[in-house]
Enzyme design. Structure first.
Site, PDB file in Angstrom:
ATOM      1  N   ASP A  14       0.852  -1.190   0.000  1.00 42.81           N
ATOM      2  CA  ASP A  14       0.000   0.000   0.000  1.00 42.81           C
ATOM      3  C   ASP A  14       0.888   1.241   0.000  1.00 42.81           C
ATOM      4  OD1 ASP A  14      -2.466  -1.383  -0.069  1.00 42.81           O
ATOM      5  OD2 ASP A  14      -2.354  -1.749   2.081  1.00 42.81           O
ATOM      6  N   LYS A  65     -10.434  -5.209  -7.869  1.00 41.42           N
ATOM      7  CA  LYS A  65     -11.872  -5.451  -7.577  1.00 41.42           C
ATOM      8  C   LYS A  65     -12.769  -4.995  -8.726  1.00 41.42           C
ATOM      9  CE  LYS A  65     -11.270  -5.064  -2.547  1.00 41.42           C
ATOM     10  NZ  LYS A  65      -9.873  -4.582  -2.479  1.00 41.42           N
ATOM     11  N   ARG A 211       0.538  -3.608   7.153  1.00 43.27           N
ATOM     12  CA  ARG A 211       1.343  -2.833   8.104  1.00 43.27           C
ATOM     13  C   ARG A 211       2.201  -3.632   9.082  1.00 43.27           C
ATOM     14  NH1 ARG A 211      -3.824   0.737   9.168  1.00 43.27           N
ATOM     15  NH2 ARG A 211      -4.671  -1.275   8.499  1.00 43.27           N
TER      16      ARG A 211
HETATM   17  O1  C5P Z   1      -2.088  -3.136   6.791  1.00 46.17           O
HETATM   18  P1  C5P Z   1      -3.106  -4.230   6.756  1.00 46.17           P
HETATM   19  O2  C5P Z   1      -2.539  -5.577   7.172  1.00 46.17           O
HETATM   20  O3  C5P Z   1      -4.361  -3.872   7.520  1.00 46.17           O
HETATM   21  O4  C5P Z   1      -3.478  -4.351   5.206  1.00 46.17           O
HETATM   22  C1  C5P Z   1      -4.461  -5.230   4.750  1.00 46.17           C
HETATM   23  C2  C5P Z   1      -4.612  -5.103   3.277  1.00 46.17           C
HETATM   24  O5  C5P Z   1      -5.727  -5.902   2.898  1.00 46.17           O
HETATM   25  C3  C5P Z   1      -4.920  -3.689   2.772  1.00 46.17           C
HETATM   26  O6  C5P Z   1      -4.349  -3.580   1.478  1.00 46.17           O
HETATM   27  C4  C5P Z   1      -6.426  -3.660   2.729  1.00 46.17           C
HETATM   28  O7  C5P Z   1      -6.916  -2.771   1.751  1.00 46.17           O
HETATM   29  C5  C5P Z   1      -6.738  -5.099   2.318  1.00 46.17           C
HETATM   30  N1  C5P Z   1      -8.068  -5.558   2.689  1.00 46.17           N
HETATM   31  C6  C5P Z   1      -8.562  -5.540   3.982  1.00 46.17           C
HETATM   32  N2  C5P Z   1      -9.808  -5.999   4.246  1.00 46.17           N
HETATM   33  C7  C5P Z   1     -10.566  -6.454   3.266  1.00 46.17           C
HETATM   34  C8  C5P Z   1     -10.085  -6.496   1.952  1.00 46.17           C
HETATM   35  C9  C5P Z   1      -8.819  -6.031   1.689  1.00 46.17           C
HETATM   36  O8  C5P Z   1      -7.867  -5.128   4.900  1.00 46.17           O
HETATM   37  N3  C5P Z   1     -11.753  -6.931   3.547  1.00 46.17           N
END
Ligand code: C5P
Length: 234
Positions: A14, A65, A211
């Site tokens: 990201d 998506k 993250r």
């Molecule tokens: O930083 P983090 O571990 O929260 O990132 C999770 C990733 O998964 C991000 O790119 C977020 O947009 C994606 N995502 C999510 N939940 C969803 C679908 C996608 O957190 N339901």
């Protein structure tokens, strides 16, 4: 020893631009995991960011998506296939024809088309606001069933949905799960979280992790620690 666990990790890149994406991915590219390019990075940099990361040896999950009329969604999946990505996403609420045409656009290629069911930002109340009377879980199971009938082989599911999906559909679908947080890490804005070990035990095939790896002082050390935690659960 941790190779098979790393192959189940998808790192969410990201990043706002190619420079920061390359800086993040370069030291991790040969570790065996996948890298997710989403709307932010793709909109900023276009398809060249896919080939730039691929040229480091990275396998790519292109998470755009797609949700459009069947013809447009099918051609968008074709374009993703031509980019040589390993996974891409479509919205299942685009309906049976959009899903079956999108899935068949990737047939015979290495690209796995994953269905997005109900975004985790939607709860029962926001579903009602867009005219869906079912609960979020009922709607996820409904859309997964429809997807399977259209030839879908994989789905993106939050940690809480893994178990109901496995219970209803067994191993018919590859499950990709975001919202994963290693023990002791900051949840950030994620609400429905599970540890990597628990998500694997619940039946996830791949974990999307952002993250906890990308914001760590050493992303490589963090990736290896998470892979070790997963290996212990496998
Ligand atoms: O930083 P983090 O571990 O929260 O990132 C999770 C990733 O998964 C991000 O790119 C977020 O947009 C994606 N995502 C999510 N939940 C969803 C679908 C996608 O957190 N339901």
């Amino acid at each position: 020893m941790t190779a098979s666990a790393k192959e189940k990790i998808i790192i969410a890149v990201d990043a706002p631009d190619a420079v920061s994406a390359l800086q993040l991915v370069e030291p991790l590219a040969s570790e065996g995991c996948l890298f997710k390019i989403g709307l932010q990075l793709f909109t900023a940099e276009g398809p060249s960011i896919v080939s730039k990361l691929q040229s480091l040896g990275a396998r790519i999950f292109l998470d755009l998506k797609f949700h459009d009329i069947p013809n447009t969604a099918r051609e968008a999946v074709h374009s993703a296939v031509r980019l040589g990505v390993d996974m891409t996403t479509i919205h299942l609420c685009g309906g049976p024809r959009m899903v079956s045409e999108s899935v068949s656009a990737a047939e015979g290629s290495k690209t796995l088309v994953l269905g997005v069911s109900v975004l985790t930002s939607m709860d029962d109340q926001s579903l009602r606001a867009v005219g869906v009377p079912s609960t979020a879980e009922e709607q996820v199971l409904h859309l997964a069933h429809m997807g399977l009938q259209c030839g879908l082989r994989g789905i993106v599911a939050s940690p809480l949905e893994i178990h109901p999906l496995r219970k209803k559909f067994g191993s018919q679908l590859v499950i990709v799960t975001p919202g994963v947080r290693p023990l002791g890490s900051d949840a950030g804005d994620q609400k429905r979280i599970m540890t990597p070990g628990d998500a694997l035990r619940a039946g996830a095939d791949y974990l999307v992790i952002g993250r906890p790896i990308t914001a760590a002082a050493s992303p490589l050390d963090s990736l290896r620690a998470i892979a070790a935690e997963m290996e212990a659960a496998l």
